[in-house]
Design a protein around this motif. Sequence first.
Motif, PDB file in Angstrom:
ATOM      1  N   LEU A   1       0.827  -1.205   0.000  1.00  0.00           N
ATOM      2  CA  LEU A   1       0.000   0.000   0.000  1.00  0.00           C
ATOM      3  C   LEU A   1       0.863   1.258   0.000  1.00  0.00           C
ATOM      4  O   LEU A   1       0.564   2.231  -0.700  1.00  0.00           O
ATOM      5  N   TRP A   2       1.936   1.247   0.784  1.00  0.00           N
ATOM      6  CA  TRP A   2       2.846   2.394   0.809  1.00  0.00           C
ATOM      7  C   TRP A   2       3.481   2.600  -0.566  1.00  0.00           C
ATOM      8  O   TRP A   2       3.626   3.725  -1.027  1.00  0.00           O
ATOM      9  N   PHE A   3       3.857   1.514  -1.214  1.00  0.00           N
ATOM     10  CA  PHE A   3       4.447   1.581  -2.548  1.00  0.00           C
ATOM     11  C   PHE A   3       3.477   2.255  -3.521  1.00  0.00           C
ATOM     12  O   PHE A   3       3.868   3.117  -4.310  1.00  0.00           O
ATOM     13  N   LEU A   4       2.197   1.873  -3.446  1.00  0.00           N
ATOM     14  CA  LEU A   4       1.187   2.486  -4.312  1.00  0.00           C
ATOM     15  C   LEU A   4       1.026   3.972  -4.010  1.00  0.00           C
ATOM     16  O   LEU A   4       0.869   4.792  -4.918  1.00  0.00           O
ATOM     17  N   GLU A   5       1.060   4.317  -2.734  1.00  0.00           N
ATOM     18  CA  GLU A   5       0.938   5.735  -2.334  1.00  0.00           C
ATOM     19  C   GLU A   5       2.170   6.521  -2.772  1.00  0.00           C
ATOM     20  O   GLU A   5       2.051   7.615  -3.307  1.00  0.00           O
ATOM     21  N   PHE A   6       3.333   5.958  -2.551  1.00  0.00           N
ATOM     22  CA  PHE A   6       4.580   6.685  -2.801  1.00  0.00           C
ATOM     23  C   PHE A   6       4.847   6.887  -4.281  1.00  0.00           C
ATOM     24  O   PHE A   6       5.125   7.993  -4.729  1.00  0.00           O
ATOM     25  N   PHE A   7       4.772   5.821  -5.060  1.00  0.00           N
ATOM     26  CA  PHE A   7       5.182   5.907  -6.454  1.00  0.00           C
ATOM     27  C   PHE A   7       4.064   6.308  -7.408  1.00  0.00           C
ATOM     28  O   PHE A   7       4.320   6.907  -8.447  1.00  0.00           O
ATOM     29  N   PHE A   8       2.833   5.940  -7.096  1.00  0.00           N
ATOM     30  CA  PHE A   8       1.748   6.206  -8.031  1.00  0.00           C
ATOM     31  C   PHE A   8       0.785   7.282  -7.541  1.00  0.00           C
ATOM     32  O   PHE A   8      -0.119   7.679  -8.265  1.00  0.00           O
ATOM     33  N   GLY A   9       0.931   7.729  -6.314  1.00  0.00           N
ATOM     34  CA  GLY A   9       0.079   8.783  -5.791  1.00  0.00           C
ATOM     35  C   GLY A   9      -1.333   8.324  -5.451  1.00  0.00           C
ATOM     36  O   GLY A   9      -2.242   9.145  -5.363  1.00  0.00           O
ATOM     37  N   ALA A  10      -1.527   7.022  -5.283  1.00  0.00           N
ATOM     38  CA  ALA A  10      -2.849   6.513  -4.908  1.00  0.00           C
ATOM     39  C   ALA A  10      -3.193   7.039  -3.505  1.00  0.00           C
ATOM     40  O   ALA A  10      -2.336   7.071  -2.627  1.00  0.00           O
ATOM     41  N   PRO A  11      -4.420   7.445  -3.278  1.00  0.00           N
ATOM     42  CA  PRO A  11      -4.784   8.064  -1.990  1.00  0.00           C
ATOM     43  C   PRO A  11      -5.035   7.029  -0.892  1.00  0.00           C
ATOM     44  O   PRO A  11      -6.109   6.970  -0.296  1.00  0.00           O
ATOM     45  N   ILE A  12      -4.062   6.208  -0.598  1.00  0.00           N
ATOM     46  CA  ILE A  12      -4.213   5.115   0.357  1.00  0.00           C
ATOM     47  C   ILE A  12      -4.462   5.650   1.766  1.00  0.00           C
ATOM     48  O   ILE A  12      -5.357   5.162   2.475  1.00  0.00           O
ATOM     49  N   ILE A  13      -3.710   6.649   2.193  1.00  0.00           N
ATOM     50  CA  ILE A  13      -3.866   7.184   3.545  1.00  0.00           C
ATOM     51  C   ILE A  13      -5.258   7.779   3.723  1.00  0.00           C
ATOM     52  O   ILE A  13      -5.926   7.537   4.734  1.00  0.00           O
ATOM     53  N   VAL A  14      -5.730   8.499   2.740  1.00  0.00           N
ATOM     54  CA  VAL A  14      -7.059   9.105   2.812  1.00  0.00           C
ATOM     55  C   VAL A  14      -8.134   8.028   2.859  1.00  0.00           C
ATOM     56  O   VAL A  14      -9.090   8.116   3.634  1.00  0.00           O
ATOM     57  N   VAL A  15      -7.992   7.000   2.043  1.00  0.00           N
ATOM     58  CA  VAL A  15      -8.970   5.909   2.024  1.00  0.00           C
ATOM     59  C   VAL A  15      -8.985   5.189   3.372  1.00  0.00           C
ATOM     60  O   VAL A  15     -10.062   4.837   3.883  1.00  0.00           O
ATOM     61  N   LEU A  16      -7.839   4.978   3.964  1.00  0.00           N
ATOM     62  CA  LEU A  16      -7.794   4.321   5.275  1.00  0.00           C
ATOM     63  C   LEU A  16      -8.430   5.198   6.354  1.00  0.00           C
ATOM     64  O   LEU A  16      -9.098   4.689   7.257  1.00  0.00           O
TER      65      LEU A  16
END
Length: 111
Positions: free
Chosen positions: A72-87
């Motif tokens: 999940l961190w990889f997706l947030e870091f490299f692709f800018g996916a809003p993982i933290i916001v979704v969590l």
Amino acid sequence: MLVGSPQISEENLEQLTWLMRATAENPWYGFYGFLAIVALAIIVFNLGFAKKLPILKRVLVYITLIIGCFVLWFLEFFFGAPIIVVLIISGIVLGIYRFRLHLHRQQKNET
């Protein structure tokens, strides 16, 4: 700037995700982002899915959760996916659900 890396120009900086830009300013921000994802994932897991397990199984579940958080961190870091916001949103929704369930069970026990 990142240690041992060439200077990052403003043009290149604008192409980076928000977490990459923050990490370019302070390398610890990437790690803090990972810790935030782990903490939020544990909260969401406990609010929505956790059951009482023996200690060894619980440790195994949390180790697996931490490994999954790296993805999940990889997706947030490299692709800018809003993982933290979704969590965060998932934690709020599950918290409201658990609170309402608690109130419902309290009312049911009183009658």
